[in-house]
Design a protein around this motif. Sequence first.
Motif, short mmCIF file in Angstrom:
data_model
loop_
_atom_site.label_atom_id
_atom_site.label_comp_id
_atom_site.label_asym_id
_atom_site.label_seq_id
_atom_site.Cartn_x
_atom_site.Cartn_y
_atom_site.Cartn_z
N PRO A 141 0.77 -1.43 0.15
CA PRO A 141 0.26 0.33 0.11
C PRO A 141 1.19 1.23 -0.07
O PRO A 141 1.84 1.10 0.62
N ARG A 142 0.38 2.19 -0.46
CA ARG A 142 1.10 3.67 -1.16
C ARG A 142 0.48 5.03 0.05
O ARG A 142 -0.79 4.48 0.43
N ILE A 143 1.56 5.26 0.38
CA ILE A 143 1.37 6.69 1.66
C ILE A 143 1.72 8.16 0.51
O ILE A 143 3.20 8.13 0.50
N GLY A 144 1.02 8.85 -0.29
CA GLY A 144 1.11 10.14 -0.63
C GLY A 144 1.15 11.03 0.16
O GLY A 144 0.93 11.09 1.52
N ASP A 145 1.23 12.19 -0.13
CA ASP A 145 0.97 13.06 0.18
C ASP A 145 -0.15 14.37 1.36
O ASP A 145 -0.29 15.19 0.73
N GLY A 146 -1.30 13.96 -0.06
CA GLY A 146 -2.43 14.70 -0.64
C GLY A 146 -2.91 15.33 -1.21
O GLY A 146 -4.21 16.07 -0.81
N VAL A 147 -2.30 15.48 -2.02
CA VAL A 147 -1.52 16.47 -3.09
C VAL A 147 -2.11 15.63 -4.42
O VAL A 147 -1.15 14.96 -4.75
N ILE A 148 -3.14 16.42 -4.72
CA ILE A 148 -3.65 15.70 -6.30
C ILE A 148 -2.46 16.93 -7.21
O ILE A 148 -2.49 17.82 -7.26
N ARG A 149 -1.97 16.32 -8.29
CA ARG A 149 -1.19 16.85 -9.36
C ARG A 149 -1.60 16.92 -11.11
O ARG A 149 -1.83 15.94 -11.14
N HIS A 150 -2.66 17.86 -11.54
CA HIS A 150 -3.01 17.58 -12.74
C HIS A 150 -2.35 19.17 -13.56
O HIS A 150 -1.62 20.02 -13.11
N ALA A 151 -2.31 19.33 -14.71
CA ALA A 151 -2.08 19.82 -15.70
C ALA A 151 -2.53 20.00 -17.01
O ALA A 151 -3.16 18.96 -16.92
N LEU A 152 -2.90 21.34 -17.53
CA LEU A 152 -3.05 21.63 -18.84
C LEU A 152 -2.28 22.35 -19.83
O LEU A 152 -1.54 23.31 -19.20
N THR A 153 -2.74 21.30 -21.08
CA THR A 153 -1.83 22.41 -22.14
C THR A 153 -1.78 22.63 -23.61
O THR A 153 -3.14 22.12 -23.90
N PHE A 154 -1.67 23.44 -24.00
CA PHE A 154 -2.34 24.06 -24.80
C PHE A 154 -1.82 25.58 -26.43
O PHE A 154 -0.67 25.60 -25.27
N THR A 155 -1.78 25.39 -27.62
CA THR A 155 -1.00 26.33 -28.20
C THR A 155 -1.72 27.33 -28.37
O THR A 155 -3.41 27.64 -28.74
N VAL A 156 -0.89 28.94 -28.78
CA VAL A 156 -2.03 30.05 -29.29
C VAL A 156 -0.92 30.25 -30.65
O VAL A 156 0.28 29.44 -30.57
N LYS A 157 -1.51 30.69 -30.94
CA LYS A 157 -0.91 31.07 -32.45
C LYS A 157 0.11 31.70 -32.60
O LYS A 157 0.28 32.98 -31.53
N PRO A 158 1.37 31.29 -33.15
CA PRO A 158 2.03 32.15 -33.71
C PRO A 158 2.06 33.74 -33.45
O PRO A 158 1.40 34.41 -34.04
N GLY A 159 3.52 34.62 -32.59
CA GLY A 159 3.17 35.87 -32.51
C GLY A 159 1.99 36.39 -31.85
O GLY A 159 1.80 37.74 -30.94
N SER A 160 1.42 35.88 -30.92
CA SER A 160 0.38 36.07 -29.89
C SER A 160 1.50 35.91 -28.05
O SER A 160 0.17 36.06 -27.33
N GLU A 161 2.32 35.52 -28.38
CA GLU A 161 2.10 34.90 -26.99
C GLU A 161 2.50 35.96 -26.33
O GLU A 161 2.09 35.89 -25.01
N ARG A 162 3.43 37.49 -26.38
CA ARG A 162 3.09 38.06 -25.29
C ARG A 162 2.20 38.63 -24.82
O ARG A 162 1.87 38.44 -23.73
N LYS A 163 1.08 38.56 -25.60
CA LYS A 163 -0.65 39.23 -24.89
C LYS A 163 -0.85 37.78 -23.75
O LYS A 163 -1.29 38.45 -23.41
N VAL A 164 -1.11 36.74 -25.06
CA VAL A 164 -1.83 35.61 -24.17
C VAL A 164 -0.89 35.82 -22.58
O VAL A 164 -1.25 35.67 -21.55
N ALA A 165 0.71 36.00 -22.40
CA ALA A 165 1.21 35.83 -21.03
C ALA A 165 0.30 37.16 -19.91
O ALA A 165 0.58 36.46 -19.02
N GLU A 166 0.69 38.35 -20.67
CA GLU A 166 -0.24 39.13 -19.92
C GLU A 166 -1.09 39.06 -19.73
O GLU A 166 -1.51 39.07 -17.89
N LEU A 167 -1.90 38.13 -20.36
CA LEU A 167 -3.43 38.27 -20.06
C LEU A 167 -3.48 37.28 -18.94
O LEU A 167 -3.93 37.06 -18.30
N LEU A 168 -2.63 35.59 -19.12
CA LEU A 168 -2.90 34.72 -18.32
C LEU A 168 -1.94 35.51 -16.71
O LEU A 168 -1.85 34.31 -15.50
N ALA A 169 -1.14 36.58 -16.97
CA ALA A 169 -0.13 37.37 -15.79
C ALA A 169 -0.87 37.36 -15.10
O ALA A 169 -1.23 37.83 -13.33
N ASN A 170 -2.15 38.01 -15.26
CA ASN A 170 -3.28 39.43 -14.64
C ASN A 170 -4.71 39.03 -14.56
O ASN A 170 -5.45 39.77 -14.17
#
Length: 380
Positions: A141-170
Amino acid sequence: MTAISERVSGPTEQQTSKTVSQSVFDGSRLRVVLLVDVCDGAQQQFLEAYEQMGKQVASVPGHVSDQLCQSIENPSQWLITSEWESAPPFLAWVNSEEHVRMVEPMHSCIRDTRSLRFHIVRETGGEKAAAASGRRLQSEPRIGDGVIRHALTFTVKPGSERKVAELLANYESPEARVDDTTRLCRTSLFMHGNRVVRAIEVRGDLLAALRHVARQPGIRAVEEAINPYLEQDRDLNDQESARVFFTRAALPAVHHVTAGRESEEVERHALFYPARPGMGMKLAELLARQDERAADDPRGPVSRSTVFERDDVVVRLVDVRGGLEAVDPAVALGLADSAQVAELTTLLDEGAAEKGGDLSRLLSLARMELVTDRRSAQDA
């Protein structure tokens, strides 16, 4: 969603590592349980869709068997259970475009689903019966730390990276408390070129946490704001469009190790490893194996590491004492010696593999840009 479980021993290594809390690479059999709420009157349509899917999944490598069950109390409640030789072949299938297409006919007659994944620990007949049949059980039997870890990934249109980063940071952080049993602990958001990776840590119910976040006005607003920049179109007001997008965006955690070396100087970083076609899971397992060994070194700089994998996208999230600049490039990349460098190179795509001889250059190319890293007040 993918639940990950602690690794006690590998398929060929029987030594127990107390530092490894979660992994899909222990080689034991996997039981998958899918709870399904079928729309009223759609039971026959659902049954026919399942029968068609069952014919297809029977030929998937690693699949052993499955069952479809209907509640004796509520005809709208169904249960699908399946057994797999181990977790990696299941994850390779469930995260594939083939699976997205295969289950599409079922979604028009389903209100809600919930997927649970378990390594098999014990069964009737005991370990001798399992060994006689060639079936591997999780050894302890295993003993974890009680935390579930997950991630999402997607791509944005080339040239929009700076704008997307600004939106996601704020964006406005959602309320950390989901309910009496679930709480958001941390959200770390990185970019690598036009690829976005959002890693989350949750205590409690991951699905409840994801739904809680999706309902927050601030999150909804930023999701709508980045829609025009996404390479994959989506309509968040269309349930099927949103479902397909987030299904494809899921980046499951396949391994987590905590070395127990806490420090105020720890920095969080993310590294992106583009794999050769079909080599994503092998690359993730290589990194997991190396991180497990490194965690046993009391002088090691990495205090925590999580490996995420989907198809040929592999991301390694690491907490490092003193930052990456103070660490040997090979160690930062999750490698121990030149033999591992050679193995890594064979698994990376051609563009990254060409830089394999220059570890500093390879590390520089793998580093993801931190957009935002937020922790709840209780976890800060």
